[in-house]
Design an enzyme around this catalytic site. Structure first.
Site, mmCIF file in Angstrom:
data_model
loop_
_atom_site.group_PDB
_atom_site.id
_atom_site.type_symbol
_atom_site.label_atom_id
_atom_site.label_comp_id
_atom_site.label_asym_id
_atom_site.label_seq_id
_atom_site.Cartn_x
_atom_site.Cartn_y
_atom_site.Cartn_z
ATOM 1 N N GLU A 48 9.146 85.883 78.867
ATOM 2 C CA GLU A 48 9.010 84.736 77.957
ATOM 3 C C GLU A 48 7.820 83.871 78.345
ATOM 4 O OE1 GLU A 48 10.389 85.026 74.876
ATOM 5 O OE2 GLU A 48 12.342 85.121 75.859
ATOM 6 N N HIS A 49 6.996 83.561 77.347
ATOM 7 C CA HIS A 49 5.765 82.767 77.496
ATOM 8 C C HIS A 49 4.715 83.487 78.353
ATOM 9 C CE1 HIS A 49 6.877 78.884 75.497
ATOM 10 N NE2 HIS A 49 8.055 79.463 75.586
ATOM 11 N N THR A 50 4.944 84.739 78.633
ATOM 12 C CA THR A 50 3.954 85.522 79.375
ATOM 13 C C THR A 50 2.864 86.051 78.445
ATOM 14 O OG1 THR A 50 5.567 87.301 79.165
ATOM 15 C CG2 THR A 50 5.375 86.267 81.317
ATOM 16 N N SER A 82 9.068 82.718 47.326
ATOM 17 C CA SER A 82 10.038 83.130 48.321
ATOM 18 C C SER A 82 11.404 82.543 47.999
ATOM 19 C CB SER A 82 9.562 82.715 49.715
ATOM 20 O OG SER A 82 10.405 81.761 50.250
ATOM 21 N N ALA A 160 15.811 80.593 64.662
ATOM 22 C CA ALA A 160 16.765 81.034 65.685
ATOM 23 C C ALA A 160 16.053 81.708 66.850
ATOM 24 C CB ALA A 160 17.777 81.991 65.070
ATOM 25 N N LEU A 162 14.185 84.359 66.482
ATOM 26 C CA LEU A 162 14.200 85.799 66.207
ATOM 27 C C LEU A 162 12.981 86.225 65.381
ATOM 28 C CD1 LEU A 162 18.025 86.253 65.495
ATOM 29 C CD2 LEU A 162 16.787 86.766 67.604
ATOM 30 N N SER A 165 9.028 84.361 61.390
ATOM 31 C CA SER A 165 7.638 84.238 60.930
ATOM 32 C C SER A 165 6.876 85.549 61.105
ATOM 33 C CB SER A 165 6.923 83.084 61.634
ATOM 34 O OG SER A 165 7.159 83.106 63.003
ATOM 35 N N ASP A 209 5.396 88.570 69.225
ATOM 36 C CA ASP A 209 6.298 88.742 68.084
ATOM 37 C C ASP A 209 5.728 89.733 67.073
ATOM 38 O OD1 ASP A 209 7.581 86.761 69.435
ATOM 39 O OD2 ASP A 209 7.016 85.163 68.046
HETATM 40 C C1 GLA Z 1 7.312 82.401 70.502
HETATM 41 C C2 GLA Z 1 5.869 82.844 70.312
HETATM 42 C C3 GLA Z 1 5.542 84.060 71.176
HETATM 43 C C4 GLA Z 1 5.955 83.840 72.622
HETATM 44 C C5 GLA Z 1 7.376 83.311 72.697
HETATM 45 C C6 GLA Z 1 7.768 82.938 74.107
HETATM 46 O O1 GLA Z 1 8.181 83.378 70.008
HETATM 47 O O2 GLA Z 1 5.642 83.171 68.964
HETATM 48 O O3 GLA Z 1 4.163 84.343 71.079
HETATM 49 O O4 GLA Z 1 5.046 83.001 73.281
HETATM 50 O O5 GLA Z 1 7.568 82.165 71.872
HETATM 51 O O6 GLA Z 1 7.859 84.055 74.905
#
Ligand code: GLA
Length: 419
Positions: A48-50, A82, A160, A162, A165, A209
């Site tokens: 996460e956030h990597t 939409s 959520a 998930l 977007s 994502d």
């Molecule tokens: C969101 C961002 C991703 C990622 C995560 C954290 O989902 O869209 O790019 O940085 O947060 O891991």
């Protein structure tokens, strides 16, 4: 061991989004779409956030999908509708440049919200994808692209964590890629989606994502090196091991275009600059004592999360291969603790979820996604799903939190043409 799932998978049956998108398209245009394309949301198993630190992530696409029903039109205009907005939005393709002036390719140089106020935020995702494709396709400049009507519907829960977007971006990108005959590969479409998100919407996110959405495979996670964009499909074997992934959506909404997400990103950039490296990907666990001397307490803890989280992703890939999915629980739990204590992106609802799931026998649990709200995932033996779910609901009621939304997700395939 093989086991049948103990609970129904999420409420939305497969194909719901595609049907809804086609119905909306008929309402919008009075005709059938040329096609319907869909792309999935994702859950992040670990990492996460990597992503915006050039590091490693291990997400998987889920069965919830967003669909885009679309047809070409002849007048050079793009219209998007939409199911989550009352009114469609229509602009000339040539005006996209004015709506989203180029930020010179830098993900950081996002525009402020006043400049983007011309279109509602939901419409900036599909319109931003159309705009971003221009940069990839020189033919656009010569005015060879026709206009397009797009109707979007989604089964992916919004807010959520998930990646609703990225699912919109993936569905729209897949539709435009085929209708406009661009021939772009999934990685190029993921990059266009990220550009839309960074520069058209203004959320300074990484590329996890979009890559998860575009490259997902059934029963597998996408192991992604965010520096090289190399990916490897990692078999998860959850069903075979009798495991379910339970998602607990706290209902607490988050937005990554504001506040905490951006601040975390800035901390990471300060950390990398102080350590003299291009990105925190280049810092190892052995470098942490030196980081502790150079950085203030807050930035140090942000850096420590990224550095240890990168290592946990690599460890998870190794453990999955060597010992199987039941052995990754401790890594998931350590990841959550690091996000709670060092990166400080968890919230009481997520901590309660993780603690309760573990106390009732989950193999592992952690918040998933950007944080400050959203969902947690728990890896749970299928026989324990009802008990863990019940315990989480009771803990939320006891703490006075809003009722959570619980459902299971299955690692699923990426984009496809549905119709
Ligand atoms: C969101 C961002 C991703 C990622 C995560 C954290 O989902 O869209 O790019 O940085 O947060 O891991």
């Amino acid at each position: 061991m093989t086991a049948a799932p103990a609970t129904a998978h999420a409420e939305a049956p497969a194909g719901t989004a595609a049907t809804a998108a086609r119905d909306l398209f008929r309402d919008l245009t009075g005709s059938e779409p040329a096609g319907v394309w869909s792309a999935p949301g994702r859950a992040n198993l670990i990492g996460e956030h990597t992503d915006y630190n050039d590091g490693f992530v291990l997400p998987f696409a889920i069965q919830h999908r967003t669909a885009a029903a679309a047809s070409l039109r002849t007048d050079g205009r793009i219209r998007v509708a939409s199911t989550f907005a009352a009114e469609p939005v229509e602009v000339a393709l040539d005006d996209l440049e004015t709506l989203f002036p180029s930020a010179a390719g830098t993900a950081r140089a996002v525009h402020d919200s006043a400049e983007r106020a011309a279109v509602p935020e939901w419409a900036a995702y599909p319109l931003g994808v159309a705009w971003a494709l221009r940069a990839l396709v020189p033919a656009w400049a010569a005015g060879t692209f026709a206009g397009v009507d797009i109707a979007i519907a989604s089964d992916v829960p919004v807010g959520a964590g998930l990646s609703s977007s990225a699912a919109i971006e993936g569905a729209t990108g897949s539709a435009l890629n085929e209708l406009w005959g661009l021939g772009l590969d999934p990685v190029a479409l993921a990059q266009a989606g990220r550009r839309a998100e960074n520069e058209a919407v203004g959320a300074p996110t990484g590329i996890m994502d979009q890559m998860a959405t575009m490259l997902g495979r059934a029963d597998a996670a996408v192991f992604l090196d965010c520096r090289t964009l190399e990916t490897r499909s990692i078999p998860l074997g959850f069903a075979e091991a009798g495991l379910e992934v339970l998602v607990i959506d706290t209902g607490v909404k988050h937005a990554h275009s504001t506040g905490g997400y951006r601040e975390r990103r800035e901390s990471c950039e300060r950390g990398a600059a102080a350590l003299g490296v291009p990105a925190l990907r280049d810092v190892t666990v052995e470098d942490l004592p030196r980081a502790g001397e150079l950085l203030d307490d807050v930035d140090f803890r942000r850096v420590r999360h990224i550095v240890t989280e990168n290592q946990r992703v690599l460890d998870t890939v190794a453990v999955l291969a060597e010992r199987g999915p039941r052995a990754i629980g401790d890594l998931l739990v350590a990841s959550h603790a690091s996000m709670r204590d060092d990166f400080e992106i968890s919230i009481p609802e997520l901590d309660t979820t993780v603690d309760t799931a573990l106390a009732h026998g989950a193999v592992g649990a952690r918040m998933t996604g950007g944080g400050f709200g959203g969902a947690a995932i728990a890896l749970v033996d299928h026989t324990l799903v009802p008990a863990v779910s019940e315990a989480v609901r009771a803990a939320f009621a006891g703490a006075g939190f809003a009722e959570p939304h619980l459902f299971t997700v299955v690692p699923s395939a990426g984009p496809r043409r549905d119709v």
